[in-house]
Design an enzyme around this catalytic site. Structure first.
Site, PDB file in Angstrom:
ATOM      1  N   ALA A  15     -10.160  22.017  22.132  1.00 21.82           N
ATOM      2  CA  ALA A  15     -11.770  21.578  22.839  1.00 21.82           C
ATOM      3  C   ALA A  15     -11.321  23.091  23.998  1.00 21.82           C
ATOM      4  O   ALA A  15     -12.659  22.781  24.851  1.00 21.82           O
ATOM      5  CB  ALA A  15     -11.822  20.472  23.227  1.00 21.82           C
ATOM      6  N   SER A  16     -10.600  23.847  23.849  1.00 21.79           N
ATOM      7  CA  SER A  16     -10.622  24.741  25.261  1.00 21.79           C
ATOM      8  C   SER A  16     -11.615  26.020  25.311  1.00 21.79           C
ATOM      9  O   SER A  16     -11.848  27.000  25.919  1.00 21.79           O
ATOM     10  CB  SER A  16      -9.163  25.668  25.314  1.00 21.79           C
ATOM     11  OG  SER A  16      -8.624  25.828  24.074  1.00 21.79           O
ATOM     12  N   SER A 144     -13.788  24.901   6.647  1.00 15.78           N
ATOM     13  CA  SER A 144     -14.826  25.896   6.630  1.00 15.78           C
ATOM     14  C   SER A 144     -14.731  26.412   5.145  1.00 15.78           C
ATOM     15  O   SER A 144     -14.618  25.671   3.994  1.00 15.78           O
ATOM     16  CB  SER A 144     -13.841  27.428   6.712  1.00 15.78           C
ATOM     17  OG  SER A 144     -14.162  28.295   6.864  1.00 15.78           O
ATOM     18  N   TYR A 157      -5.431  30.931   4.828  1.00 14.90           N
ATOM     19  CA  TYR A 157      -6.728  30.117   5.711  1.00 14.90           C
ATOM     20  C   TYR A 157      -7.787  29.304   4.751  1.00 14.90           C
ATOM     21  O   TYR A 157      -7.411  28.175   5.031  1.00 14.90           O
ATOM     22  CB  TYR A 157      -6.804  31.144   6.137  1.00 14.90           C
ATOM     23  CG  TYR A 157      -8.667  30.586   7.139  1.00 14.90           C
ATOM     24  CD1 TYR A 157      -8.298  29.491   8.090  1.00 14.90           C
ATOM     25  CD2 TYR A 157      -9.281  30.127   6.915  1.00 14.90           C
ATOM     26  CE1 TYR A 157      -9.303  28.829   9.210  1.00 14.90           C
ATOM     27  CE2 TYR A 157     -10.387  29.683   7.593  1.00 14.90           C
ATOM     28  CZ  TYR A 157     -10.243  29.198   8.189  1.00 14.90           C
ATOM     29  OH  TYR A 157     -11.866  28.554   8.980  1.00 14.90           O
ATOM     30  N   ALA A 160      -5.385  26.577   2.988  1.00 15.29           N
ATOM     31  CA  ALA A 160      -5.554  24.885   4.350  1.00 15.29           C
ATOM     32  C   ALA A 160      -6.427  24.869   4.156  1.00 15.29           C
ATOM     33  O   ALA A 160      -6.523  23.352   4.213  1.00 15.29           O
ATOM     34  CB  ALA A 160      -4.607  25.547   5.381  1.00 15.29           C
ATOM     35  N   LYS A 161      -7.403  25.456   4.518  1.00 13.85           N
ATOM     36  CA  LYS A 161      -9.044  24.554   4.210  1.00 13.85           C
ATOM     37  C   LYS A 161      -9.059  23.488   3.139  1.00 13.85           C
ATOM     38  O   LYS A 161      -9.753  22.259   3.699  1.00 13.85           O
ATOM     39  CB  LYS A 161     -10.393  25.499   5.093  1.00 13.85           C
ATOM     40  CG  LYS A 161      -9.545  25.773   6.380  1.00 13.85           C
ATOM     41  CD  LYS A 161     -10.202  24.741   7.371  1.00 13.85           C
ATOM     42  CE  LYS A 161      -9.858  26.102   8.540  1.00 13.85           C
ATOM     43  NZ  LYS A 161      -9.593  24.341   9.734  1.00 13.85           N
TER      44      LYS A 161
HETATM   45  N1  NAP Z   1     -15.902  30.554  13.808  1.00  8.59           N
HETATM   46  C1  NAP Z   1     -15.253  30.251  12.205  1.00  8.59           C
HETATM   47  O1  NAP Z   1     -16.766  31.483  12.196  1.00  8.59           O
HETATM   48  C2  NAP Z   1     -15.676  29.285  12.030  1.00  8.59           C
HETATM   49  C3  NAP Z   1     -15.784  28.873  11.004  1.00  8.59           C
HETATM   50  C4  NAP Z   1     -15.255  27.817   9.724  1.00  8.59           C
HETATM   51  C5  NAP Z   1     -14.751  27.285  10.107  1.00  8.59           C
HETATM   52  N2  NAP Z   1     -14.338  27.265  11.518  1.00  8.59           N
HETATM   53  C6  NAP Z   1     -13.643  26.779  11.936  1.00  8.59           C
HETATM   54  O2  NAP Z   1     -14.109  25.709  13.190  1.00  8.59           O
HETATM   55  C7  NAP Z   1     -13.018  25.453  13.853  1.00  8.59           C
HETATM   56  C8  NAP Z   1     -12.919  26.053  15.652  1.00  8.59           C
HETATM   57  O3  NAP Z   1     -12.689  27.420  15.273  1.00  8.59           O
HETATM   58  P1  NAP Z   1     -13.645  28.723  16.316  1.00  8.59           P
HETATM   59  O4  NAP Z   1     -14.335  29.497  15.436  1.00  8.59           O
HETATM   60  O5  NAP Z   1     -14.015  27.403  17.760  1.00  8.59           O
HETATM   61  O6  NAP Z   1     -12.388  29.315  17.040  1.00  8.59           O
HETATM   62  P2  NAP Z   1     -11.804  29.449  18.103  1.00  8.59           P
HETATM   63  O7  NAP Z   1     -12.683  29.821  19.577  1.00  8.59           O
HETATM   64  O8  NAP Z   1     -10.524  30.887  18.333  1.00  8.59           O
HETATM   65  O9  NAP Z   1     -10.959  28.374  18.826  1.00  8.59           O
HETATM   66  C9  NAP Z   1      -9.875  27.345  18.494  1.00  8.59           C
HETATM   67  C10 NAP Z   1      -9.357  26.416  18.825  1.00  8.59           C
HETATM   68  O10 NAP Z   1      -8.187  26.089  18.692  1.00  8.59           O
HETATM   69  C11 NAP Z   1      -7.540  25.821  19.435  1.00  8.59           C
HETATM   70  N3  NAP Z   1      -6.209  25.848  19.284  1.00  8.59           N
HETATM   71  C12 NAP Z   1      -5.655  26.747  17.705  1.00  8.59           C
HETATM   72  N4  NAP Z   1      -4.588  26.511  17.920  1.00  8.59           N
HETATM   73  C13 NAP Z   1      -4.187  25.938  18.467  1.00  8.59           C
HETATM   74  C14 NAP Z   1      -3.016  24.959  18.804  1.00  8.59           C
HETATM   75  N5  NAP Z   1      -1.720  25.521  17.696  1.00  8.59           N
HETATM   76  N6  NAP Z   1      -2.463  23.893  19.217  1.00  8.59           N
HETATM   77  C15 NAP Z   1      -4.162  23.224  20.431  1.00  8.59           C
HETATM   78  N7  NAP Z   1      -5.426  23.836  20.067  1.00  8.59           N
HETATM   79  C16 NAP Z   1      -5.463  24.856  18.759  1.00  8.59           C
HETATM   80  C17 NAP Z   1      -7.804  26.372  20.397  1.00  8.59           C
HETATM   81  O11 NAP Z   1      -7.516  26.072  21.955  1.00  8.59           O
HETATM   82  P3  NAP Z   1      -6.208  27.845  23.091  1.00  8.59           P
HETATM   83  O12 NAP Z   1      -6.318  28.862  22.973  1.00  8.59           O
HETATM   84  O13 NAP Z   1      -6.585  26.484  23.882  1.00  8.59           O
HETATM   85  O14 NAP Z   1      -4.857  26.785  21.791  1.00  8.59           O
HETATM   86  C18 NAP Z   1      -8.729  26.666  20.789  1.00  8.59           C
HETATM   87  O15 NAP Z   1      -9.348  25.201  21.298  1.00  8.59           O
HETATM   88  C19 NAP Z   1     -11.686  26.236  13.425  1.00  8.59           C
HETATM   89  O16 NAP Z   1     -10.820  24.814  12.660  1.00  8.59           O
HETATM   90  C20 NAP Z   1     -11.851  26.731  12.239  1.00  8.59           C
HETATM   91  O17 NAP Z   1     -11.204  26.369  11.192  1.00  8.59           O
HETATM   92  C21 NAP Z   1     -14.780  28.572  12.330  1.00  8.59           C
END
Ligand code: NAP
Length: 268
Positions: A15-16, A144, A157, A160-161
């Site tokens: 959520a960060s 994803s 990746y 895993a998804k």
């Molecule tokens: N952005 C895209 O294009 C996209 C596309 C398809 C799917 N997704 C999925 O959407 C979700 C969110 O992605 P996002 O794009 O929002 O990415 P993001 O901006 O990188 O955010 C990822 C979040 O996960 C947290 N996180 C990562 N590893 C962690 C750990 N070991 N322990 C606790 N928290 C952890 C991070 O927190 P900290 O940094 O504070 O640890 C951050 O809050 C993911 O499941 C990703 O696979 C994203």
């Protein structure tokens, strides 16, 4: 349609930043009591403060690494101790993998991706399922389009998804008779720091990558965090009361685009 989550406890991992941050803000606007998890304490506390401004409800901020069993156990324990219940679990936290081809894969990256994106979700869901059964709550896993698209550069990746999608189906079947729904929301390319973290790109390089790859998205543009958050809220709400075991894509049709080459260029 109205969405009301007042008196509902919603736990959001990751959520960060990014999609998790947008999801936290939207649930806060709808009155939810939030448990927010991330590793970056400053970012997490900033998101919690923004959420509190919406309806005056103070979120619980849990700094934890979901790539460790201790971090996952701490998340479950602190949430239940604080709120004494759980209504919605959003398994959103994940990391990407900067690999292009099988023979180049660093197995440390493979392990990190599976530990955080699959094992962490599995254990957290296992620990919190009893609380969700009590409230007849529900689970949203953030997957994803990489789970189903066969695009170069998405190992491990995408694997895993794909595992997360099947986890969603299997656990939905296991918990259906207990009144707990389990679904996934599957984003396409979404503006966040996810790809930037992976590639170490500057803002300008990331904007150029977004513009170039958007050409492969049938609707011509990437999602923003709020697009994904709105679907998460909808699937978590009573409006979806008989929806379970589904994977809902929010991707502008990206899964049908010819993305293979675009993704392989992502690792610069
Ligand atoms: N952005 C895209 O294009 C996209 C596309 C398809 C799917 N997704 C999925 O959407 C979700 C969110 O992605 P996002 O794009 O929002 O990415 P993001 O901006 O990188 O955010 C990822 C979040 O996960 C947290 N996180 C990562 N590893 C962690 C750990 N070991 N322990 C606790 N928290 C952890 C991070 O927190 P900290 O940094 O504070 O640890 C951050 O809050 C993911 O499941 C990703 O696979 C994203």
């Amino acid at each position: 349609m109205d969405y009301d989550f007042s008196n509902k406890v919603v736990l959001i991992t990751g959520a960060s930043a990014g999609i998790g941050e947008s999801t936290a803000l939207l649930f806060a606007k709808l009155g939810a009591k939030l448990s927010l998890v991330g590793r970056n304490e400053a970012h997490l506390r900033a998101v919690a403060a923004e959420c509190e401004k919406q309806k005056g409800v103070k979120p619980l901020a849990i700094v934890a690494d979901l790539g460790t069993d201790e971090g996952v156990q701490k998340t479950a324990k602190e949430t239940l101790e604080h709120f004494k219940r759980l209504d919605v679990l959003v398994n959103n936290a994940a990391v990407g993998a900067r690999t292009t081809l099988l023979h180049e894969t660093d197995m440390k990256i493979f392990d990190d991706v599976f530990t955080i994106n699959v094992r962490g979700v599995y254990l957290l869901t296992k620990l919190l399922a009893p609380a969700l059964i009590e409230t007849k709550g529900n689970i949203i896993n953030v997957s994803s389009v990489s789970a189903t698209m066969v695009a170069l550069g998405t190992l491990p990746y995408g694997m895993a998804k794909a595992a997360l999608d099947h986890f969603t189906r299997l656990v939905s079947l296991e918990l259906a008779s207990k009144g707990v729904r389990v679904n996934a929301v599957s984003p396409g390319m979404t503006v966040s720091s996810f790809v930037k973290r992976l590639t170490g790109s500057t803002d300008e390089e990331y904007q150029a990558w977004l513009a170039a790859t958007s050409k492969y998205i049938p609707m011509g543009e990437p999602c923003v965090g709020d697009d994904i958050a709105k679907m998460i809220v909808h699937v978590a709400s009573e409006h979806s009361r008989l929806v379970t075991g589904t994977i809902v894509e929010v991707d502008g049709g990206m899964r049908f685009g010819n993305f293979s080459n675009a993704f392989s260029k992502q690792a610069k």
